[in-house]
Design a protein around this motif. Structure first.
Motif, short mmCIF file in Angstrom:
data_model
loop_
_atom_site.label_atom_id
_atom_site.label_comp_id
_atom_site.label_asym_id
_atom_site.label_seq_id
_atom_site.Cartn_x
_atom_site.Cartn_y
_atom_site.Cartn_z
N SER A 129 -5.83 -5.38 -2.58
CA SER A 129 -6.21 -4.72 -1.34
C SER A 129 -7.14 -3.56 -1.65
O SER A 129 -6.88 -2.76 -2.55
N SER B 92 -7.76 -1.30 0.59
CA SER B 92 -7.37 -0.22 1.49
C SER B 92 -6.42 0.74 0.78
O SER B 92 -5.37 0.33 0.30
N ASN C 260 -1.61 0.42 5.45
CA ASN C 260 -1.61 -0.91 4.86
C ASN C 260 -0.84 -0.89 3.55
O ASN C 260 -0.61 0.16 2.95
N ALA D 89 -1.21 -5.60 -2.32
CA ALA D 89 -0.94 -7.03 -2.49
C ALA D 89 -0.37 -7.34 -3.87
O ALA D 89 -0.05 -8.49 -4.16
N ASN E 248 4.73 -8.30 -0.40
CA ASN E 248 3.63 -7.65 -1.10
C ASN E 248 3.54 -8.01 -2.58
O ASN E 248 2.92 -7.28 -3.35
N HIS F 1 1.80 -10.97 2.03
CA HIS F 1 1.35 -9.58 2.02
C HIS F 1 1.48 -9.08 3.45
O HIS F 1 0.89 -9.63 4.37
N GLN G 134 -6.82 -10.46 3.82
CA GLN G 134 -7.03 -9.14 4.40
C GLN G 134 -8.18 -8.44 3.68
O GLN G 134 -8.17 -8.31 2.46
N SER H 211 -10.87 -4.88 4.09
CA SER H 211 -11.02 -3.58 4.75
C SER H 211 -12.44 -3.07 4.55
O SER H 211 -12.99 -3.17 3.44
N THR I 288 -8.73 -3.35 8.93
CA THR I 288 -8.38 -4.42 8.00
C THR I 288 -8.31 -5.72 8.79
O THR I 288 -7.57 -5.81 9.77
#
Length: 736
Positions: A101, A103, A108, A111, A151, A485, A539, A541, A555
């Motif tokens: 990720s 982000s 959020n 991952a 996650n 996730h 996902q 961002s 996201t």
């Protein structure tokens, strides 16, 4: 798929060839643990890493110290599948084989899951300050959705601290000094409290000057841990542990770099490159922003870190007639206060409390059916405020509170069909809820963007596979596994029917075929893994504008990606004084489909396809490699010990890391590509007879390679997090 199938068949063919060199399982059984065997807890029970049907890297405490690793990003140098980069503030960003990720906001989730002594860490920054007094770091590659839950789509990074030892009173002290005024200290003390209890205290400090020309990318960290362990009577084991970490450096640490097309300087002014390591506070940095009409900060810049992390947890094991009951309550707390700069400024004040409880019943080992049954509850409460400042009177100021709750039940089992064949299976059901409330406004004027969301998601993840002993020291395994996730929120006006302020979970299905072997009288360890991961609801961002023209950082569920390839791990010890190692990973990663609409124009050289125009610019990055996913990663190690007539010994070490060209950000600009690069490290350590102390010297990044690790952009500003330059020094350890 054809490439993945060929890779899997190659792994199987190599394994069968090796098995011809070994006696059959009927002729011999490995009842004894080979010398130097590594014990892991990747499957929530202690077992040999070579008997664990999981793709796993194990990093020892000696490796951590020899590599001079004190922060999360250092793992990228020693684990091929992992890329960890630092966002501008306290939050590392984690990627495993391109799954991760970008982000850094706590709205959020990561991952790649973090675990500390069995406690899952919801927030990315909770792993800071844990690289000391470790038994090992376990890096589990691929989704671990059944035993680790939410996650863990990319995998799990698990910190296992050294536990208190009964009947032992001992300790150690160490210091490292180096260039950039580096001074690191560390220490441990294990105290026996009778024969049924022990106390262990440990600490670490890490400090060095900045690697950028304005003093940024420095370090000033303090960490401490206290553990109590007792076995009051047979069948009962209790551990209680507390830990604390502090970050106090200048903050930020992003190098400003001129775009190849930029021509806004006065004649004769040289462009800034990554090699210049220019920070925001330097005269060159100030000129950089001024030349882009971005020299007008919203507030007086005050770069600093003042971040504190606390934790308290317990582990209670009770032996019962059917197995071991484990209860693990935990609390984690973080206070963040920092002002940092990358392509823009971030001023963050955040408070986080995480409460979790895991209870599981683990069957006794040795039976035909071994199993784990468990339940998990967690609550994460984050209260955060931030300012994003573009230094031109634009940006945003926001505050939010988000409460996340997660409940899960899980089961995992291994069924021994024969002495050589075992079937694997697991399942986990998770129910997640998130409630977020807050508001965001432009720095100067503009209406408020309210955030009021309450969402819930359910996920059922499973694992199925087999484990087969081809020969006593050759095991093959195959698994299919899933993970998810978690979804989350972001600030955006919700006015039009197409508007949204939440993102759905992304999901992964992974197939693995592997082999773990020990050959040549246990002198050679050769492990092979072929993998195929499919990610849906990816996902992503990025900064853009919402339907009402406000700057937001949403996201999106933008598409699908595939990661497939092979990893080969080899460790060879031809003599007791010589050790050689190689880890090679080939990764074929691609966005099968990745499309989104953004409201801002793209920069020259943008690598993805576009159609239309801002504010309805359609972007199609299908066919591109994901960020942080090099095609080739290679680690080489060599250690040679020379024994002296006095009984002392000197060990020389060499470590090299290679990665092919890598996209370092989601902006897909040519400047964001880090070209293929090598990094070499050297060590030499002297130990007298008896090993009461040791003295070593080291050089990291011998060739002083300039390596981009993460890219950030804000309109016409770009900045890069760089790996550390050449560092060198000496370390001394005293054992008593």
């Amino acid at each position: 798929m054809r490439h993945s199938g060929e890779t899997s068949l190659s792994v199987l063919a190599i394994t069968l060839t090796l098995s011809a060199l070994m006696p059959s399982a009927a002729q011999a059984q490995d009842s004894a643990v080979p010398p130097g065997e590594i014990i892991v807890t990747a499957q929530k029970r202690s077992e040999s890493v070579q008997r664990t049907p999981v793709a796993i890297d194990v990093v020892s405490t000696a490796t951590v110290q020899n590599a001079n690793i004190t922060t999360m990003t250092g793992l990228s140098r020693i684990v091929p599948a992992v890329q960890i980069v630092q966002a501008a503030g306290a939050t590392p960003l984690y990627f495993m084989r391109g799954v991760g990720s970008l982000s850094g906001t706590s709205l959020n989730d990561p991952a790649v899951s973090l675990s500390y002594d069995g406690v899952p860490l919801f927030r990315q920054y909770q792993g800071n300050g844990q690289f000391y007094d470790l038994a090992r770091v376990e890096v589990l590659r691929g989704p671990q959705g059944t035993l680790y839950g939410r996650n863990a789509t990319g995998g799990v990074i698990s910190f296992v601290p050294t536990a208190p030892k009964l009947g032992d009173t001992s300790g150690s002290l160490g210091v490292t000094v180096g260039n950039y005024n580096e001074i690191d200290t560390r220490g441990t003390l294990n105290v026996a409290l009778g024969d049924k209890a022990a106390l262990r205290a440990s600490f670490q400090t890490a400090q060095h000057d900045g690697y950028l020309n304005d003093g940024e990318q420095d370090d000033k960290a303090r960490s401490a841990r206290l553990q109590f362990y007792a076995e009051p009577h047979a069948g009962l084991r209790i551990k209680v542990a507390a830990d604390y970490s502090y970050q106090g450096q200048l903050g930020g640490g992003y190098a400003l770099v001129d775009q190849s097309f930029f021509n806004g300087y006065a004649a004769g002014t040289q462009k800034i490159t990554a090699e210049d390591r220019v920070g925001y506070l330097s005269p060159r940095g100030q000129l950089y922003f001024a030349a882009r009409n971005r020299g007008r900060p919203y507030q007086t810049p005050n770069l600093h870190f003042n971040n504190n992390f606390y934790g308290l947890h317990a582990v209670v094991d009770v032996d019962t007639p059917i197995g071991t009951l484990t209860v693990q309550p935990a609390w984690r707390h973080a206070d963040l206060d920092y002002y940092a700069v990358n392509a823009f400024a971030l001023n963050i004040a955040e408070h986080d409390d995480q409460y979790s409880l895991e209870t599981r019943l683990t069957s006794k080992a040795g039976g035909r059916l071994t199993w784990i049954l468990g339940a998990f509850l967690a609550k994460d409460d984050v209260d955060a405020g931030y300012i994003y400042d573009n230094f031109n009177q634009t940006g945003s100021i926001a505050h939010y509170r988000q409460i996340s709750k997660s409940a899960a039940v899980f089961a995992d089992a291994t069924l021994r069909l024969t002495d050589r064949l075992r079937l694997l299976g697991g399942i986990r059901y998770t129910h997640d809820t998130k409630e977020a409330n807050g508001g965001q406004t432009d720095l100067v004027g503009g209406s408020q963007i309210p955030l009021a969301g309450n969402r819930s998601w359910d996920a059922t993840n499973w694992r199925a596979g087999f484990q087969f002993d081809v020969a006593p020291r050759i095991m093959v395994y195959g698994t299919a596994a899933t993970g998810f996730h978690a979804g989350g929120f972001y600030f955006s006006h919700v006015v039009l029917p197409t508007d949204s302020n939440s993102v759905e979970p992304e999901r992964i299905t992974a197939f693995t075929l592997g082999a773990k072997t020990r050959l040549l009288d246990n002198k050679l360890t050769l492990n092979l893994e072929a993998f195929h991961w499919g990610l849906t609801g990816q996902q992503v961002s990025l900064f853009t504008l919402d339907s009402q023209g406000a700057t937001i950082f949403p996201t999106y569920n933008a598409g699908k990606s595939t990661s497939k390839g092979v990893q080969v791990d080899l460790q060879y010890q031809p003599t007791r004084l010589t050790s050689l190692g190689a880890q090679v990973e080939y990764l074929d990663a691609v966005f099968n489909s990745l499309t989104y609409v953004q409201s801002l124009p793209v920069q020259p050289g943008f690598l993805c396809q576009t159609s239309g125009a801002a504010p309805q610019l359609r972007v199609d990055c299908s066919g591109q490699r994901p960020p942080q996913a090099p095609q080739w990663s290679l680690n080489l190690t060599a250690d040679q010990t020379v024994e002296l007539p006095s009984g002392a010994a000197i060990t020389f070490g060499w470590r090299a890391h290679f990665q092919s060209s890598t996209i370092t950000g989601f902006n897909y600009l040519p400047d964001d590509i880090q070209k293929a690069v090598w990094q070499h490290d050297l060590t030499a350590t002297y130990k007298p007879e008896g090993g009461a102390w040791d003295l070593g010297v080291y050089v990291n990044n011998l060739t002083d390679a300039v390596i981009k690790s993460n890219a950030t952009h804000a309109a016409n500003v770009q900045a890069y997090q760089l790996r550390p330059p050449r560092t060198f020094g000496a370390r001394f350890n005293l054992h008593f």
